[in-house]
Structure formats: structure tokens, C-alpha cells
Design a protein around this motif. Structure first.
Motif, mmCIF file in Angstrom:
data_model
loop_
_atom_site.group_PDB
_atom_site.id
_atom_site.type_symbol
_atom_site.label_atom_id
_atom_site.label_comp_id
_atom_site.label_asym_id
_atom_site.label_seq_id
_atom_site.Cartn_x
_atom_site.Cartn_y
_atom_site.Cartn_z
ATOM 1 N N ILE A 178 8.744 5.145 2.737
ATOM 2 C CA ILE A 178 7.906 3.975 2.451
ATOM 3 C C ILE A 178 6.863 4.392 1.416
ATOM 4 O O ILE A 178 6.199 5.418 1.561
ATOM 5 C CB ILE A 178 7.235 3.434 3.737
ATOM 6 C CG1 ILE A 178 8.288 3.060 4.804
ATOM 7 C CG2 ILE A 178 6.330 2.242 3.411
ATOM 8 C CD1 ILE A 178 9.194 1.884 4.488
ATOM 9 N N LEU A 179 6.772 3.594 0.363
ATOM 10 C CA LEU A 179 5.877 3.925 -0.753
ATOM 11 C C LEU A 179 4.758 2.883 -0.873
ATOM 12 O O LEU A 179 5.026 1.675 -0.899
ATOM 13 C CB LEU A 179 6.687 3.994 -2.045
ATOM 14 C CG LEU A 179 5.967 4.340 -3.352
ATOM 15 C CD1 LEU A 179 6.894 5.123 -4.285
ATOM 16 C CD2 LEU A 179 5.449 3.112 -4.081
ATOM 17 N N TRP A 180 3.524 3.371 -0.908
ATOM 18 C CA TRP A 180 2.360 2.503 -1.154
ATOM 19 C C TRP A 180 2.296 2.271 -2.663
ATOM 20 O O TRP A 180 1.987 3.193 -3.423
ATOM 21 C CB TRP A 180 1.090 3.192 -0.632
ATOM 22 C CG TRP A 180 -0.186 2.420 -0.800
ATOM 23 C CD1 TRP A 180 -0.750 2.031 -1.984
ATOM 24 C CD2 TRP A 180 -1.073 1.951 0.230
ATOM 25 N NE1 TRP A 180 -1.919 1.348 -1.749
ATOM 26 C CE2 TRP A 180 -2.140 1.293 -0.405
ATOM 27 C CE3 TRP A 180 -1.063 2.036 1.625
ATOM 28 C CZ2 TRP A 180 -3.204 0.721 0.308
ATOM 29 C CZ3 TRP A 180 -2.122 1.466 2.329
ATOM 30 C CH2 TRP A 180 -3.170 0.812 1.685
ATOM 31 N N ALA A 181 2.660 1.067 -3.085
ATOM 32 C CA ALA A 181 2.648 0.747 -4.519
ATOM 33 C C ALA A 181 1.460 -0.135 -4.838
ATOM 34 O O ALA A 181 0.830 -0.693 -3.940
ATOM 35 C CB ALA A 181 3.942 0.033 -4.899
ATOM 36 N N SER A 182 1.173 -0.263 -6.124
ATOM 37 C CA SER A 182 0.101 -1.138 -6.575
ATOM 38 C C SER A 182 -1.238 -0.657 -5.980
ATOM 39 O O SER A 182 -1.908 -1.362 -5.243
ATOM 40 C CB SER A 182 0.480 -2.572 -6.146
ATOM 41 O OG SER A 182 -0.444 -3.523 -6.503
ATOM 42 N N THR A 183 -1.567 0.576 -6.351
ATOM 43 C CA THR A 183 -2.791 1.217 -5.842
ATOM 44 C C THR A 183 -3.988 0.749 -6.648
ATOM 45 O O THR A 183 -3.917 0.654 -7.872
ATOM 46 C CB THR A 183 -2.606 2.754 -5.930
ATOM 47 O OG1 THR A 183 -1.547 3.105 -5.047
ATOM 48 C CG2 THR A 183 -3.856 3.517 -5.565
ATOM 49 N N ILE A 206 6.058 -1.103 -1.188
ATOM 50 C CA ILE A 206 5.268 -2.235 -0.706
ATOM 51 C C ILE A 206 4.013 -2.352 -1.584
ATOM 52 O O ILE A 206 3.273 -1.372 -1.752
ATOM 53 C CB ILE A 206 4.914 -2.057 0.788
ATOM 54 C CG1 ILE A 206 6.208 -1.881 1.608
ATOM 55 C CG2 ILE A 206 4.084 -3.243 1.296
ATOM 56 C CD1 ILE A 206 6.009 -1.607 3.094
ATOM 57 N N PHE A 207 3.800 -3.535 -2.137
ATOM 58 C CA PHE A 207 2.756 -3.734 -3.147
ATOM 59 C C PHE A 207 1.388 -4.027 -2.523
ATOM 60 O O PHE A 207 0.937 -5.178 -2.458
ATOM 61 C CB PHE A 207 3.183 -4.856 -4.100
ATOM 62 C CG PHE A 207 4.087 -4.373 -5.209
ATOM 63 C CD1 PHE A 207 5.182 -3.566 -4.937
ATOM 64 C CD2 PHE A 207 3.839 -4.706 -6.535
ATOM 65 C CE1 PHE A 207 6.004 -3.098 -5.946
ATOM 66 C CE2 PHE A 207 4.655 -4.242 -7.563
ATOM 67 C CZ PHE A 207 5.738 -3.436 -7.267
ATOM 68 N N ALA A 208 0.718 -2.966 -2.102
ATOM 69 C CA ALA A 208 -0.545 -3.102 -1.374
ATOM 70 C C ALA A 208 -1.642 -3.803 -2.191
ATOM 71 O O ALA A 208 -2.287 -4.738 -1.716
ATOM 72 C CB ALA A 208 -1.016 -1.717 -0.950
ATOM 73 N N GLY A 209 -1.843 -3.322 -3.410
ATOM 74 C CA GLY A 209 -2.969 -3.834 -4.209
ATOM 75 C C GLY A 209 -2.841 -5.304 -4.548
ATOM 76 O O GLY A 209 -3.823 -6.059 -4.486
ATOM 77 N N ARG A 210 -1.627 -5.707 -4.891
ATOM 78 C CA ARG A 210 -1.448 -7.126 -5.247
ATOM 79 C C ARG A 210 -1.708 -8.014 -4.029
ATOM 80 O O ARG A 210 -2.151 -9.151 -4.161
ATOM 81 C CB ARG A 210 -0.061 -7.378 -5.829
ATOM 82 C CG ARG A 210 0.097 -6.706 -7.183
ATOM 83 C CD ARG A 210 1.321 -7.180 -7.919
ATOM 84 N NE ARG A 210 1.563 -6.325 -9.081
ATOM 85 C CZ ARG A 210 2.185 -6.718 -10.176
ATOM 86 N NH1 ARG A 210 2.658 -7.939 -10.284
ATOM 87 N NH2 ARG A 210 2.366 -5.882 -11.183
ATOM 88 N N MET A 211 -1.424 -7.479 -2.822
ATOM 89 C CA MET A 211 -1.723 -8.224 -1.579
ATOM 90 C C MET A 211 -3.222 -8.303 -1.394
ATOM 91 O O MET A 211 -3.776 -9.363 -1.122
ATOM 92 C CB MET A 211 -1.202 -7.440 -0.375
ATOM 93 C CG MET A 211 0.146 -7.770 0.072
ATOM 94 S SD MET A 211 0.463 -6.731 1.525
ATOM 95 C CE MET A 211 2.045 -6.107 1.083
ATOM 96 N N MET A 270 0.275 5.890 -8.051
ATOM 97 C CA MET A 270 -1.015 5.444 -8.558
ATOM 98 C C MET A 270 -1.184 5.732 -10.042
ATOM 99 O O MET A 270 -0.558 6.670 -10.570
ATOM 100 C CB MET A 270 -2.133 6.105 -7.766
ATOM 101 C CG MET A 270 -2.073 7.602 -7.728
ATOM 102 S SD MET A 270 -3.428 8.279 -6.786
ATOM 103 C CE MET A 270 -2.811 8.161 -5.124
ATOM 104 N N PRO A 271 -2.031 4.938 -10.711
ATOM 105 C CA PRO A 271 -2.266 5.201 -12.131
ATOM 106 C C PRO A 271 -3.051 6.501 -12.325
ATOM 107 O O PRO A 271 -3.765 6.938 -11.409
ATOM 108 C CB PRO A 271 -3.072 3.980 -12.593
ATOM 109 C CG PRO A 271 -3.588 3.332 -11.375
ATOM 110 C CD PRO A 271 -2.722 3.742 -10.227
ATOM 111 N N PRO A 272 -2.937 7.121 -13.507
ATOM 112 C CA PRO A 272 -3.587 8.408 -13.766
ATOM 113 C C PRO A 272 -5.077 8.432 -13.429
ATOM 114 O O PRO A 272 -5.553 9.418 -12.866
ATOM 115 C CB PRO A 272 -3.381 8.610 -15.267
ATOM 116 C CG PRO A 272 -2.189 7.806 -15.598
ATOM 117 C CD PRO A 272 -2.147 6.658 -14.660
ATOM 118 N N LYS A 273 -5.798 7.368 -13.726
ATOM 119 C CA LYS A 273 -7.251 7.427 -13.501
ATOM 120 C C LYS A 273 -7.585 7.599 -12.010
ATOM 121 O O LYS A 273 -8.605 8.197 -11.667
ATOM 122 C CB LYS A 273 -7.973 6.219 -14.117
ATOM 123 C CG LYS A 273 -7.612 4.865 -13.582
ATOM 124 C CD LYS A 273 -8.490 3.822 -14.269
ATOM 125 C CE LYS A 273 -8.434 2.448 -13.634
ATOM 126 N NZ LYS A 273 -7.116 1.835 -13.548
#
Ligand code: G3P
Length: 232
Positions: A171-176, A140-145, A195-198
Motif C-alpha cells: 500500500i502506497l501513500w500517494a499525493s503527499t 491511495i491519494f491521501a493529499g487530494r482527499m 513524495m516530491p523532492p522538497k
């Protein structure tokens, strides 16, 4: 219950680095990330990654748009390694639900990661297509929402509730977008966050107290003012 951390990256060197780290339980990629990593040949690039990442789960996405082509790509990708989750978009570019693709692959026992999910209705439709014995991630693309002013939390709550009886669904939290998303995902008892490395680096430094944060903030402003030789 642990919320697993996946690294959302396709860069070969970064995967090599995080594959050794305990904090990272797996990886997710997508065609845009693979392009960003400079890959010229999709298969060769993924195989290069798989020489490093042999055990931790890793998702590789199909990039076809027609259901029959998606299926053929999915079968090929699945053969590259045992730790692969084949990523299938919930709909194709025409907005058509990829239920038949999801159903066929799931019935074959292929591990799937259904991606680009934004609604509870999509979660419901996906769940109906799944073989309960086969493992599936729903991303589920949280950040884009959130970027569009929408709160992702209620969508996660409902999706997690709907999938509670199927032990093979995660369930995976995507777009962090920020480190606090990890806390949100944990509070929701979300199975995975990618999540991205940073942001992974920030999570490794969780726990700093407010007093020392105030000091480092004020010091940062002071150092920059001195560097620019500001005067009034
Ligand atoms: O890999 C899927 C997802 O995490 C992409 O995130 O930052 O492109 O919205 P983002």
C-alpha cells in the motif's frame, strides 16, 4: 517494518540526483509529471530515465482510456525494464473499473501500480483481481482527499488490513502534502510513501528541537523586518 520512501517526480535531472541517495528507494511518475518535465515523446523520455534508474523500482503509467489500448500500452511499457511497475488507473475516464486489465496483466506476472485509489471498496475490488504471486502496489491519494476535507487515515487502515495476507501487495501513500505525512504513513505501517523532492529534503532534517525552532522562527521575522526597514 520500514516505510520505503519513493520520489514522485519525472524530471530527469532530479531523478539522477535522488537515484544516488540512500533515502530514496524508488520513483513514481504519472503523465502529468512527465508533461511537466517537458517530455515531447513519452517512450523516449522514459527510456532516458531508465538509463539512469536501472535498479530502483519506477512506475510509468499508461495514458490510454480504452481497456484494450491500456493493455497494449502496459505490455509495451513493461518491456522497457525489469524495475518497472506499470501504473494502471483503477477506473478509466468513464468511471469504469479496470478490473479486466488489472487481472490480465497480473496473471501475466507484470508488476503493477494501481493508481488514483480513493476508497476501501476500490481496494477490495483490486485485491480480487490479483495474482498473489505477482507484485502490486496500490496507490491511495491521501493529499487530494485531505485537500477536500477528508481524512485519508481510515482508508489506509482498512486497505492495509485487507491486504495483510497478500505479501506481494504494497500500500502506497500517494499525493503527499507535508513532511508529517511520512510519520502518519510509518505509524500506519504503510509499505511505501511517495513524495516530491522538497518534502524528502524536509525529512532529512527531521528532529530539530522546539527551542531552536522558536529561535529560527523569531530570527526569520526579525531579518525580514530589518530587510523591509519597518518602523513604527
Ligand atoms: O503520482 C501520484 C501522486 O503522488 C500525485 O500527487 O500531488 O498530484 O496529488 P499529487
Amino acid at each position: 517494518m520500514k516505510t520505503k520512501i519513493f520520489c514522485d517526480i519525472a524530471d530527469f535531472k532530479v531523478i539522477k540526483h535522488y537515484n544516488k541517495k540512500k533515502i530514496v528507494d524508488g520513483f513514481t511518475t504519472n503523465p502529468s509529471l512527465i508533461r511537466l518535465a517537458g517530455a515531447k515523446n513519452y517512450k523516449n523520455y522514459c527510456l532516458k530515465i531508465l538509463k539512469i534508474c536501472k535498479k530502483k523500482p519506477i512506475s510509468f503509467e499508461v495514458f490510454a482510456d480504452k481497456p484494450e489500448d491500456m493493455l497494449s500500452q502496459a505490455y509495451k511499457i513493461n518491456k522497457w525494464g525489469k524495475n518497472i511497475y506499470v501504473k494502471i488507473p483503477v477506473v478509466n475516464s468513464k468511471g469504469i473499473f479496470m478490473g479486466k486489465v488489472i487481472k490480465e496483466l497480473s496473471m501475466q506476472g507484470i508488476k503493477l501500480n494501481i493508481t488514483a485509489v480513493y476508497t476501501v471498496d476500490q481496494t477490495k475490488k483490486i485485491l480480487k483481481c490479483l495474482n498473489k504471486k505477482s507484485r502490486t502496489i496500490i496507490s491511495i491519494f491521501a493529499g487530494r482527499m485531505a485537500d477536500k476535507g477528508k481524512d485519508p487515515v481510515p482508508i489506509f487502515k482498512k486497505s492495509i488490513f485487507l491486504s495483510r495476507r497478500n505479501k506481494n501487495v504494497e500500500i502506497l501513500w500517494a499525493s503527499t502534502r507535508e513532511a508529517y505525512n511520512y510519520t502518519q504513513a510509518k505509524n500506519l505501517k504503510c509499505n511505501i510513501i511517495t513524495m516530491p523532492p522538497k518534502i524528502i529534503n524536509k525529512i532529512e532534517n527531521f528532529g530539530q528541537d522546539f527551542r531552536s525552532m522558536t529561535l529560527s522562527t523569531v530570527n526569520g521575522f526579525l531579518v525580514d523586518s530589518k530587510k523591509s526597514k519597518f518602523s513604527l
